[in-house]
Design an enzyme around this catalytic site. Sequence first.
Site, PDB file in Angstrom:
ATOM      1  CB  SER A  59      18.099  39.627   2.001  1.00 34.63           C
ATOM      2  OG  SER A  59      17.452  40.317   1.114  1.00 34.63           O
ATOM      3  CB  CYS A  96      14.137  37.437  -0.932  1.00 37.21           C
ATOM      4  SG  CYS A  96      15.775  37.449  -1.518  1.00 37.21           S
ATOM      5  CG  HIS A 110      14.964  46.711  -1.436  1.00 40.76           C
ATOM      6  ND1 HIS A 110      15.155  45.159  -1.358  1.00 40.76           N
ATOM      7  CD2 HIS A 110      15.641  47.299  -0.550  1.00 40.76           C
ATOM      8  CE1 HIS A 110      15.961  45.351  -0.079  1.00 40.76           C
ATOM      9  NE2 HIS A 110      16.035  46.432   0.396  1.00 40.76           N
TER      10      HIS A 110
HETATM   11  N1  DGL Z   1      15.355  41.450  -1.323  1.00 40.93           N
HETATM   12  C1  DGL Z   1      16.058  41.025  -2.523  1.00 40.93           C
HETATM   13  C2  DGL Z   1      15.709  40.480  -3.845  1.00 40.93           C
HETATM   14  O1  DGL Z   1      14.334  40.242  -3.720  1.00 40.93           O
HETATM   15  C3  DGL Z   1      17.216  42.015  -2.953  1.00 40.93           C
HETATM   16  C4  DGL Z   1      18.197  42.491  -1.762  1.00 40.93           C
HETATM   17  C5  DGL Z   1      19.307  41.766  -1.525  1.00 40.93           C
HETATM   18  O2  DGL Z   1      20.352  41.619  -2.194  1.00 40.93           O
HETATM   19  O3  DGL Z   1      19.444  40.770  -0.463  1.00 40.93           O
HETATM   20  O4  DGL Z   1      16.287  39.857  -4.635  1.00 40.93           O
END
Ligand code: DGL
Length: 264
Positions: free
Chosen positions: A11, A73, A186
């Site tokens: 994302s 993600c 993250h």
């Molecule tokens: N990178 C997203 C995940 O691993 C979290 C960030 C988002 O809410 O887009 O779920």
Amino acid sequence: MNNNPVGVFDSGVGGVTVVKAIQEELPREHLIYFGDTARFPYGPRPLDEVKKYVFEICEYLIGQDVKLIVIACNTGTAAGLKDAQKNFNVPILGVIEPGARGAVLATKNRKIGVIGTKGTIESHAYDEAIHALDAGVEVKSGACPRFVDFAEGRGGQDGDILEVAQEYLYPLLDAGIDTLILGCTHYPILRDVIQQTVGSSVTLISSADETALEVKETLVRRGLLNDGKNHPHDKFIVTGDRTSFLTLSQSFLGRDISKVEEAV
Ligand code: DGL
């Protein structure tokens, strides 16, 4: 051998932690990273909407001749991995199954904690992936939405993060977990503060590292490794603002990126 790039998407900037892990594991591979920054965050969105984005980005990456796609993600994986695998011909990997496997291998007391976005936790995708490997494991999960802001440097004062971490993580410790999955791309950025909060007796599992191992295994088994004759070149593409992505992704990657392109 196959010298086409590996496509990785998220994302926003979080999936860069997966890029870093893949580069460490497979330094000869060319990577294309797609950050859907214009539609960030995915975490609070309905899973059907996120699935639509997953399909659009898979199509885009296939148009760039990728040989394998990583949905870097957790929310995207929970929302769209299975249907994307059914719909497209290139191998597609997510980040949930590798993280679940790493945790099941690591736990000694069979009590695993999972932290992630609201979308990931409410999908129960980690519970399913863990129980597919060991149905007797107890899973305690919790959504930690504010961690994403802290990882991106928008969370507030340093002091706050410890309080927020305690609020999120103490209930998992009370459940007796000995292993904790960082179920959001993250969270590896916050590894130190998370480890400090849960203590050294809890093993942290980064889905980024586990996924990189799975990418390697898949490329090796399918005979798709890069022959290494050309220097690896990585490409970063975003749907939103390039400058903020550049600053943040360099801090996530720990090295400079020469160029970020806008998706067309
Ligand atoms: N990178 C997203 C995940 O691993 C979290 C960030 C988002 O809410 O887009 O779920």
